[in-house]
Write a protein that holds these residues in place. Structure first.
Motif, PDB file in Angstrom:
ATOM      1  N   VAL A   1       1.898   8.487   5.229  1.00  0.00           N
ATOM      2  CA  VAL A   1       2.480   8.732   4.086  1.00  0.00           C
ATOM      3  C   VAL A   1       1.478   9.085   3.130  1.00  0.00           C
ATOM      4  O   VAL A   1       1.797  10.315   2.397  1.00  0.00           O
ATOM      5  CB  VAL A   1       3.068   7.539   3.635  1.00  0.00           C
ATOM      6  CG1 VAL A   1       3.979   7.684   2.176  1.00  0.00           C
ATOM      7  CG2 VAL A   1       4.104   6.892   4.511  1.00  0.00           C
TER       8      VAL A   1
ATOM      9  N   THR B   1       2.009   5.193  -3.413  1.00  0.00           N
ATOM     10  CA  THR B   1       3.365   5.179  -2.482  1.00  0.00           C
ATOM     11  C   THR B   1       4.789   4.505  -3.179  1.00  0.00           C
ATOM     12  O   THR B   1       5.739   4.514  -2.647  1.00  0.00           O
ATOM     13  CB  THR B   1       3.165   4.490  -1.398  1.00  0.00           C
ATOM     14  OG1 THR B   1       2.541   3.389  -1.415  1.00  0.00           O
ATOM     15  CG2 THR B   1       2.112   5.459  -0.693  1.00  0.00           C
TER      16      THR B   1
ATOM     17  N   LEU C   1       5.228   1.036  -3.475  1.00  0.00           N
ATOM     18  CA  LEU C   1       5.564   0.139  -2.290  1.00  0.00           C
ATOM     19  C   LEU C   1       5.116  -1.329  -2.996  1.00  0.00           C
ATOM     20  O   LEU C   1       4.281  -1.331  -3.850  1.00  0.00           O
ATOM     21  CB  LEU C   1       5.096   0.258  -0.947  1.00  0.00           C
ATOM     22  CG  LEU C   1       5.790   1.354  -0.199  1.00  0.00           C
ATOM     23  CD1 LEU C   1       4.761   1.264   1.191  1.00  0.00           C
ATOM     24  CD2 LEU C   1       7.095   1.350   0.007  1.00  0.00           C
TER      25      LEU C   1
ATOM     26  N   ASP D   1       6.806  -5.293   1.179  1.00  0.00           N
ATOM     27  CA  ASP D   1       7.337  -4.098   1.887  1.00  0.00           C
ATOM     28  C   ASP D   1       6.394  -3.828   3.495  1.00  0.00           C
ATOM     29  O   ASP D   1       6.977  -3.295   4.166  1.00  0.00           O
ATOM     30  CB  ASP D   1       7.442  -2.631   1.295  1.00  0.00           C
ATOM     31  CG  ASP D   1       8.505  -2.885   0.126  1.00  0.00           C
ATOM     32  OD1 ASP D   1       9.355  -3.434   0.017  1.00  0.00           O
ATOM     33  OD2 ASP D   1       8.125  -2.248  -0.874  1.00  0.00           O
ATOM     34  N   ILE D   2       5.177  -4.464   3.526  1.00  0.00           N
ATOM     35  CA  ILE D   2       4.204  -3.994   4.358  1.00  0.00           C
ATOM     36  C   ILE D   2       4.604  -4.933   5.565  1.00  0.00           C
ATOM     37  O   ILE D   2       4.623  -6.169   5.480  1.00  0.00           O
ATOM     38  CB  ILE D   2       2.793  -4.155   4.023  1.00  0.00           C
ATOM     39  CG1 ILE D   2       2.680  -3.163   2.466  1.00  0.00           C
ATOM     40  CG2 ILE D   2       2.013  -3.889   5.018  1.00  0.00           C
ATOM     41  CD1 ILE D   2       3.061  -1.903   2.894  1.00  0.00           C
TER      42      ILE D   2
ATOM     43  N   SER E   1       9.093   0.180  10.415  1.00  0.00           N
ATOM     44  CA  SER E   1       8.121  -0.495   9.575  1.00  0.00           C
ATOM     45  C   SER E   1       7.071   0.180   9.089  1.00  0.00           C
ATOM     46  O   SER E   1       6.842   1.608   9.279  1.00  0.00           O
ATOM     47  CB  SER E   1       7.320  -1.410  10.752  1.00  0.00           C
ATOM     48  OG  SER E   1       8.217  -2.259  11.551  1.00  0.00           O
ATOM     49  N   TYR E   2       6.320  -0.449   8.143  1.00  0.00           N
ATOM     50  CA  TYR E   2       5.229  -0.036   7.487  1.00  0.00           C
ATOM     51  C   TYR E   2       4.081  -0.620   7.892  1.00  0.00           C
ATOM     52  O   TYR E   2       4.010  -1.837   7.996  1.00  0.00           O
ATOM     53  CB  TYR E   2       5.334  -0.089   5.938  1.00  0.00           C
ATOM     54  CG  TYR E   2       6.419   0.839   5.085  1.00  0.00           C
ATOM     55  CD1 TYR E   2       5.904   2.114   5.037  1.00  0.00           C
ATOM     56  CD2 TYR E   2       7.274   0.359   4.541  1.00  0.00           C
ATOM     57  CE1 TYR E   2       6.638   3.106   4.476  1.00  0.00           C
ATOM     58  CE2 TYR E   2       8.167   1.242   3.984  1.00  0.00           C
ATOM     59  CZ  TYR E   2       7.953   2.520   3.583  1.00  0.00           C
ATOM     60  OH  TYR E   2       8.869   3.465   3.106  1.00  0.00           O
TER      61      TYR E   2
ATOM     62  N   LEU F   1      -1.491   4.367   4.864  1.00  0.00           N
ATOM     63  CA  LEU F   1      -0.281   4.048   4.870  1.00  0.00           C
ATOM     64  C   LEU F   1       0.373   4.641   5.930  1.00  0.00           C
ATOM     65  O   LEU F   1       0.381   5.835   5.966  1.00  0.00           O
ATOM     66  CB  LEU F   1       0.615   4.055   3.723  1.00  0.00           C
ATOM     67  CG  LEU F   1       1.964   3.513   3.741  1.00  0.00           C
ATOM     68  CD1 LEU F   1       2.207   1.956   4.008  1.00  0.00           C
ATOM     69  CD2 LEU F   1       2.853   3.979   2.508  1.00  0.00           C
TER      70      LEU F   1
ATOM     71  N   THR G   1       3.836   4.909   8.878  1.00  0.00           N
ATOM     72  CA  THR G   1       4.943   4.369   8.994  1.00  0.00           C
ATOM     73  C   THR G   1       5.947   5.078  10.115  1.00  0.00           C
ATOM     74  O   THR G   1       5.164   6.233  10.641  1.00  0.00           O
ATOM     75  CB  THR G   1       6.085   4.629   7.911  1.00  0.00           C
ATOM     76  OG1 THR G   1       7.260   3.728   8.002  1.00  0.00           O
ATOM     77  CG2 THR G   1       6.286   5.958   7.383  1.00  0.00           C
TER      78      THR G   1
ATOM     79  N   LYS H   1       9.267   5.135   9.864  1.00  0.00           N
ATOM     80  CA  LYS H   1      10.801   5.228   9.496  1.00  0.00           C
ATOM     81  C   LYS H   1      10.910   6.797   9.313  1.00  0.00           C
ATOM     82  O   LYS H   1      10.235   7.466   8.646  1.00  0.00           O
ATOM     83  CB  LYS H   1      10.734   4.612   7.794  1.00  0.00           C
ATOM     84  CG  LYS H   1      10.438   3.120   7.839  1.00  0.00           C
ATOM     85  CD  LYS H   1      10.443   2.702   6.404  1.00  0.00           C
ATOM     86  CE  LYS H   1      10.122   1.186   6.339  1.00  0.00           C
ATOM     87  NZ  LYS H   1      11.607   0.639   6.333  1.00  0.00           N
TER      88      LYS H   1
ATOM     89  N   ALA I   1      10.866   8.706   5.940  1.00  0.00           N
ATOM     90  CA  ALA I   1       9.462   8.886   5.359  1.00  0.00           C
ATOM     91  C   ALA I   1       9.098  10.027   5.761  1.00  0.00           C
ATOM     92  O   ALA I   1       8.025  10.291   5.007  1.00  0.00           O
ATOM     93  CB  ALA I   1       8.759   7.675   5.809  1.00  0.00           C
TER      94      ALA I   1
ATOM     95  N   SER J   1       5.967  12.131   3.379  1.00  0.00           N
ATOM     96  CA  SER J   1       4.789  11.886   4.134  1.00  0.00           C
ATOM     97  C   SER J   1       3.819  13.013   4.251  1.00  0.00           C
ATOM     98  O   SER J   1       4.266  14.235   4.101  1.00  0.00           O
ATOM     99  CB  SER J   1       4.876  11.350   5.649  1.00  0.00           C
ATOM    100  OG  SER J   1       5.280  10.123   5.621  1.00  0.00           O
TER     101      SER J   1
END
Length: 453
Positions: free
Chosen positions: A49, A135, A137, A141-142, A202-203, A239, A241, A243, A246, A250
């Motif tokens: 990201v 980001t 976040l 969120d991690i 997930s992150y 970071l 991910t 997802k 994302a 990213s």
């Protein structure tokens, strides 16, 4: 037609059908195993990201005169050691702008545990805050946290220190890597990739640094003095991910990773090792054959990597040159594949100017491909595993990375081990005002690079 005749006619046809079935089955398995890696990559994409690199405060700057002036006041160093460090500083490829943590600016240096913990707070919390702000976040969120630092392994661990600071979730998967050398950040990306294959949606954050306060060598064995001259302050936060949503935000998608190591070979294993000197002082010994070991370690990694990513013609020429050398002409050179047919940008290890040039020579890379590593070494010194991210930040600051470009990060560390990470840029890269290069990129590249840096 009698039954015996029918049986004789059917039997060969049945045998032929069975043979055809076996050939088709074998072909299906072969196609499956050949294409499995490609399906795997697309079924579970991994996105980068964004990332952040530490820009140390100017108060931590250590010009050569200050470094040598302070060192000459340390009772532990004799005049020969001071002269040795002076020689290697001036030939290291570093500028006068590199940084050391506050604890090493004292006379004598403060190497107590608490000083190292203060350095951890300084180098990790700053980049963590910047990455979360970029980001947008929350720490909660991690889902996965990976922290790597080769030489400093406190208890509670570095990952626990970060979790405590940011009050992260109780179910976060945390990992702390130590003793992995300069390859640790690339290795952490590989670990993150494997974890995100299991933990969907997930992150993951990777924090990479080297704590220098406890790594200072205060003796007179010259192979151990080199790290005092080369290692400098730095850290990076990344970071990752899996997802799907994302992808739009990213910067990069992971294209390929590969890990190899040579710890099974005693000579390679002992080429860089932390040990006590004759007076009981700890330091990292760098052997004379380190450059040769680095070449062998890289060669095995590059050979495997090339078989996966290079075009068919490059593989063919390489294979034919090996056959020629082995069976026809022992003096013939083995063809070095042109990785620039696949890769547009290279982030080489910043282990020193000779290592950078030797790696570039082995891969047939030119000045432009060496530039990110040489300029990072010049501006920031060798920051161990986080250097790869300063190099990527340099390429971005120079506005060189375009959508569709691939970037190859090569991490090489003690053990020895080599990790290749290849990213594909998936969107235009905007200027980062918090980049460590933001205030100085206009001064680079330094020309001429060869004799001057």
């Amino acid at each position: 037609m009698c039954m015996d005749q029918v049986s004789r006619d059917v039997a060969p046809w049945t045998a032929r059908r069975r043979s055809i079935f076996h050939v088709l089955l074998l072909s299906s398995f072969l196609v499956f195993f050949l294409l499995k890696p490609y399906f795997s990559n697309y079924s579970c994409p991994l996105y980068l990201v964004d990332f952040s690199c530490l820009r140390p405060p100017s108060s931590c700057r250590v010009p050569f005169s200050k470094f040598l002036g302070n060192a000459s006041k340390f009772e532990s160093f004799n005049s020969g050691s001071i002269a040795f460090m002076a020689k290697h500083l001036t030939s290291s490829g570093q500028s006068e702008e590199t940084y050391l943590p506050p604890a090493l600016h004292f006379i004598p240096p403060k190497t107590q545990l608490q000083e190292s913990i203060k350095e951890v707070h300084m180098v990790l919390f700053t980049i963590m805050d910047d990455l979360l702000a970029k980001t947008k976040l929350s720490p909660r969120d991690i889902d996965i946290l990976i922290v790597n630092c080769s030489g400093f392994c406190p208890s509670p661990s570095l990952s626990s220190i970060v979790i405590n600071k940011y009050a992260m979730r109780s179910d976060i998967k945390s990992f702390n890597l130590s003793g992995m050398g300069c390859s640790a950040s690339a290795l952490s990306i590989n670990l993150g990739q494997n974890l995100l294959k299991v933990h969907k949606n997930s992150y993951a954050i990777v924090l990479s640094t080297e704590i220098l306060s406890n790594g200072w060598y205060a003796g007179n064995e010259r192979p151990k003095l080199l790290l005092n001259c080369l290692f400098r302050m730095g850290s990076a936060a990344v970071l990752l991910t899996n997802k799907k949503e994302a992808r739009k935000s990213s910067k990069y998608e992971l294209f390929h990773t590969l890990r190899t190591q040579r710890a099974f070979d005693d000579k390679a294993y002992l080429s860089a090792i932390r040990e006590e000197d004759s007076t009981g002082r700890l330091g990292v010994t760098l052997k004379r054959d380190l450059l040769h070991v680095a070449g062998e370690t890289l060669r095995s990694n590059v050979t495997l990597l090339g078989s996966s990513i290079l075009p068919f013609l490059e593989k063919l020429w390489h294979g034919l040159s090996i056959i020629r050398k082995r069976f026809m002409d022992k003096s013939a050179e083995i063809y070095v594949p042109n990785f620039k047919t696949v890769i547009q940008h290279f982030c080489l290890p910043t282990s020193g100017r000779p290592v950078i040039k030797e790696i570039a020579k082995g891969l047939k890379l030119g000045d432009r491909e060496m530039e990110p590593a040489l300029m990072t070494l010049h501006r920031f010194g060798n920051q161990s595993s986080s250097s790869l991210w300063y190099e990527l930040a340099y390429l971005e600051a120079q506005d060189r990375v375009r959508k569709g470009d691939k970037v190859w990060q090569i991490g090489m560390g003690s053990g020895p081990k080599c990790v290749s990470v290849i990213w594909k840029c998936i969107r235009p890269i905007a200027k980062d005002q918090n980049s460590p290069w933001a205030d100085c990129v206009h001064q680079y590249p330094i020309v001429p690079m060869d004799p001057g840096v």
